[in-house]
Design a protein around this motif. Sequence first.
Motif, PDB file in Angstrom:
ATOM      1  N   ILE A   5      31.712  70.464  68.243  1.00 44.67           N
ATOM      2  CA  ILE A   5      30.252  70.462  68.252  1.00 44.67           C
ATOM      3  C   ILE A   5      29.794  69.315  67.368  1.00 44.67           C
ATOM      4  CG2 ILE A   5      28.122  71.685  67.691  1.00 44.67           C
ATOM      5  CD1 ILE A   5      29.485  74.297  68.181  1.00 44.67           C
ATOM      6  N   LEU A   6      29.028  68.402  67.945  1.00 46.01           N
ATOM      7  CA  LEU A   6      28.479  67.278  67.203  1.00 46.01           C
ATOM      8  C   LEU A   6      26.979  67.467  67.037  1.00 46.01           C
ATOM      9  CD1 LEU A   6      30.206  64.249  69.002  1.00 46.01           C
ATOM     10  CD2 LEU A   6      31.090  65.618  67.112  1.00 46.01           C
ATOM     11  N   GLY A   7      26.471  67.007  65.910  1.00 52.48           N
ATOM     12  CA  GLY A   7      25.038  67.073  65.665  1.00 52.48           C
ATOM     13  C   GLY A   7      24.559  65.792  65.018  1.00 52.48           C
ATOM     14  N   HIS A   8      23.263  65.603  64.995  1.00 55.80           N
ATOM     15  CA  HIS A   8      22.681  64.408  64.389  1.00 55.80           C
ATOM     16  C   HIS A   8      22.637  64.560  62.868  1.00 55.80           C
ATOM     17  CE1 HIS A   8      19.769  61.174  63.599  1.00 55.80           C
ATOM     18  NE2 HIS A   8      20.102  60.707  64.790  1.00 55.80           N
ATOM     19  N   LYS A   9      22.875  63.457  62.158  1.00 58.81           N
ATOM     20  CA  LYS A   9      22.879  63.487  60.695  1.00 58.81           C
ATOM     21  C   LYS A   9      21.578  64.039  60.132  1.00 58.81           C
ATOM     22  CE  LYS A   9      26.082  59.605  60.080  1.00 58.81           C
ATOM     23  NZ  LYS A   9      26.241  58.210  59.573  1.00 58.81           N
ATOM     24  N   ALA A  10      20.463  63.745  60.799  1.00 57.77           N
ATOM     25  CA  ALA A  10      19.156  64.177  60.305  1.00 57.77           C
ATOM     26  C   ALA A  10      18.973  65.687  60.366  1.00 57.77           C
ATOM     27  CB  ALA A  10      18.048  63.493  61.103  1.00 57.77           C
ATOM     28  N   SER A  11      19.817  66.374  61.147  1.00 53.98           N
ATOM     29  CA  SER A  11      19.669  67.826  61.315  1.00 53.98           C
ATOM     30  C   SER A  11      20.716  68.631  60.558  1.00 53.98           C
ATOM     31  CB  SER A  11      19.747  68.175  62.815  1.00 53.98           C
ATOM     32  OG  SER A  11      18.755  67.493  63.545  1.00 53.98           O
ATOM     33  N   LEU A  12      21.562  67.971  59.795  1.00 53.97           N
ATOM     34  CA  LEU A  12      22.658  68.666  59.124  1.00 53.97           C
ATOM     35  C   LEU A  12      22.189  69.757  58.175  1.00 53.97           C
ATOM     36  CD1 LEU A  12      25.258  65.859  58.307  1.00 53.97           C
ATOM     37  CD2 LEU A  12      25.582  67.847  59.779  1.00 53.97           C
ATOM     38  N   SER A  13      21.071  69.535  57.501  1.00 57.46           N
ATOM     39  CA  SER A  13      20.601  70.513  56.511  1.00 57.46           C
ATOM     40  C   SER A  13      20.209  71.844  57.144  1.00 57.46           C
ATOM     41  CB  SER A  13      19.416  69.946  55.727  1.00 57.46           C
ATOM     42  OG  SER A  13      18.334  69.663  56.595  1.00 57.46           O
ATOM     43  N   ARG A  14      20.034  71.862  58.468  1.00 53.76           N
ATOM     44  CA  ARG A  14      19.633  73.085  59.157  1.00 53.76           C
ATOM     45  C   ARG A  14      20.821  73.897  59.667  1.00 53.76           C
ATOM     46  NH1 ARG A  14      15.082  72.058  63.502  1.00 53.76           N
ATOM     47  NH2 ARG A  14      15.085  74.335  63.400  1.00 53.76           N
ATOM     48  N   VAL A  43      14.731  70.109  71.789  1.00 50.10           N
ATOM     49  CA  VAL A  43      16.178  70.291  71.699  1.00 50.10           C
ATOM     50  C   VAL A  43      16.821  69.628  72.906  1.00 50.10           C
ATOM     51  CG1 VAL A  43      16.138  72.512  72.916  1.00 50.10           C
ATOM     52  CG2 VAL A  43      18.058  71.963  71.413  1.00 50.10           C
ATOM     53  N   THR A  44      17.959  68.996  72.662  1.00 49.84           N
ATOM     54  CA  THR A  44      18.762  68.395  73.727  1.00 49.84           C
ATOM     55  C   THR A  44      20.182  68.924  73.599  1.00 49.84           C
ATOM     56  OG1 THR A  44      17.447  66.361  73.752  1.00 49.84           O
ATOM     57  CG2 THR A  44      19.643  66.257  74.717  1.00 49.84           C
ATOM     58  N   ILE A  45      20.695  69.528  74.647  1.00 48.79           N
ATOM     59  CA  ILE A  45      22.060  70.059  74.649  1.00 48.79           C
ATOM     60  C   ILE A  45      22.875  69.290  75.682  1.00 48.79           C
ATOM     61  CG2 ILE A  45      23.540  72.075  74.917  1.00 48.79           C
ATOM     62  CD1 ILE A  45      21.608  72.430  72.667  1.00 48.79           C
ATOM     63  N   LEU A  46      23.959  68.683  75.234  1.00 47.75           N
ATOM     64  CA  LEU A  46      24.891  68.005  76.137  1.00 47.75           C
ATOM     65  C   LEU A  46      26.219  68.742  76.101  1.00 47.75           C
ATOM     66  CD1 LEU A  46      25.907  65.715  77.945  1.00 47.75           C
ATOM     67  CD2 LEU A  46      26.308  64.345  75.876  1.00 47.75           C
ATOM     68  N   SER A  57      17.350  65.585  67.801  1.00 50.65           N
ATOM     69  CA  SER A  57      17.365  66.966  68.289  1.00 50.65           C
ATOM     70  C   SER A  57      18.598  67.266  69.142  1.00 50.65           C
ATOM     71  CB  SER A  57      16.107  67.250  69.117  1.00 50.65           C
ATOM     72  OG  SER A  57      16.142  66.540  70.351  1.00 50.65           O
ATOM     73  N   THR A  58      19.506  66.297  69.260  1.00 50.07           N
ATOM     74  CA  THR A  58      20.651  66.415  70.166  1.00 50.07           C
ATOM     75  C   THR A  58      21.820  67.177  69.550  1.00 50.07           C
ATOM     76  OG1 THR A  58      20.068  64.323  71.247  1.00 50.07           O
ATOM     77  CG2 THR A  58      22.315  65.128  71.560  1.00 50.07           C
ATOM     78  N   ILE A  59      22.390  68.068  70.347  1.00 54.82           N
ATOM     79  CA  ILE A  59      23.625  68.773  70.003  1.00 54.82           C
ATOM     80  C   ILE A  59      24.604  68.542  71.148  1.00 54.82           C
ATOM     81  CG2 ILE A  59      24.712  71.003  69.533  1.00 54.82           C
ATOM     82  CD1 ILE A  59      21.942  71.968  68.563  1.00 54.82           C
ATOM     83  N   LEU A  88      25.862  60.551  64.938  1.00 54.94           N
ATOM     84  CA  LEU A  88      26.400  61.857  65.291  1.00 54.94           C
ATOM     85  C   LEU A  88      27.546  62.226  64.356  1.00 54.94           C
ATOM     86  CD1 LEU A  88      26.453  61.456  69.173  1.00 54.94           C
ATOM     87  CD2 LEU A  88      24.853  62.841  67.847  1.00 54.94           C
ATOM     88  N   VAL A  89      27.645  63.507  64.035  1.00 53.74           N
ATOM     89  CA  VAL A  89      28.634  63.989  63.071  1.00 53.74           C
ATOM     90  C   VAL A  89      29.392  65.170  63.657  1.00 53.74           C
ATOM     91  CG1 VAL A  89      28.952  64.967  60.767  1.00 53.74           C
ATOM     92  CG2 VAL A  89      27.175  63.272  61.142  1.00 53.74           C
TER      93      VAL A  89
END
Length: 300
Positions: free
Chosen positions: A207-216, A109-112, A139-141, A177-178
């Motif tokens: 709050i932005l997240g990676h497209k690959a993690s949206l389903s979670r 996990v990466t938190i910025l 893994s970035t948020i 990023l989304v």
Amino acid sequence: MIALNSYLPIITLNVNGLNAAIKRQRVTEWIKKQDPSICCLQETYLRLRDTNKLKLKGWKKIYQANNNQKRAGVAILISDKVDFKVKSIRKNKEGDYIMIKGTIHQEDVTILNIYASNHRAARYIKQSLSALKSEIDSSTIIVGDFNMPLSVKDRTSRKKLNKDMEDLNATFNQLDLVDIYRKLHPTATKYTFFSSVPGTFSRIDHILGHKASLSRIQNIEILQSIFSDHKAIKMEINNRKSREKKSNTWKRNNTLLKRDWIIEDIKDGIKKFRESNENENASYQNLWDTAKVVLRGQFM
């Protein structure tokens, strides 16, 4: 005791100063009530010598970026209930951002956490992301007070985005990023800040997240806070993946088909496929079969 919860709640809030003891008490009580796994704060106004003022029982892991003046200041608090192990920390000397990389229950996990002042906020965020580009992955948020809306829907004035804002959105797209709140609530008109001049509401906290993690992403909402001029944003991530045994068998998550943003993405995908694959010699069945393969690759 470390708990393995199904969901990982994350909260972000501009607290508008934590130097007053009574203010810190109210904030800590609010955090305990919300009970997030990760809490990100902006504009703490704590100086380098005052970082020990931010204490919270049950939150031993507190990471801060501060400077020598009572301005800016960001912090990331990790609950003791979470099995978090830090790998690296990056922050700037001005106290405008802090990035932590590590693992939660053995998952990367990466938190910025970032605060951008209202002076050229879009350019500052773009420059910061460019400097941190190599650290950003699936893994970035990214959370924080951006001091700017990301779409026309994010403010009551409906004023068009300027070029700097459009360039920043292009940077988000390049990094995959989304804007998660807008993705899950495409028509919502809820805001996080009121500006008396010119008298408009806007959503400038994100709050932005990676497209690959949206389903979670299970849920995201805007919360009231009576001790700050900003509202908070709370997001819940499905954390069950970390406890499930690995399997080579792929199974579709049917609950995703109930989410509006997934449905819209599928519709958009079908439209783009038709536009780029018009062929009068191909049968409708062949086109449909091919389209399903393409869509499956996008949403698996």
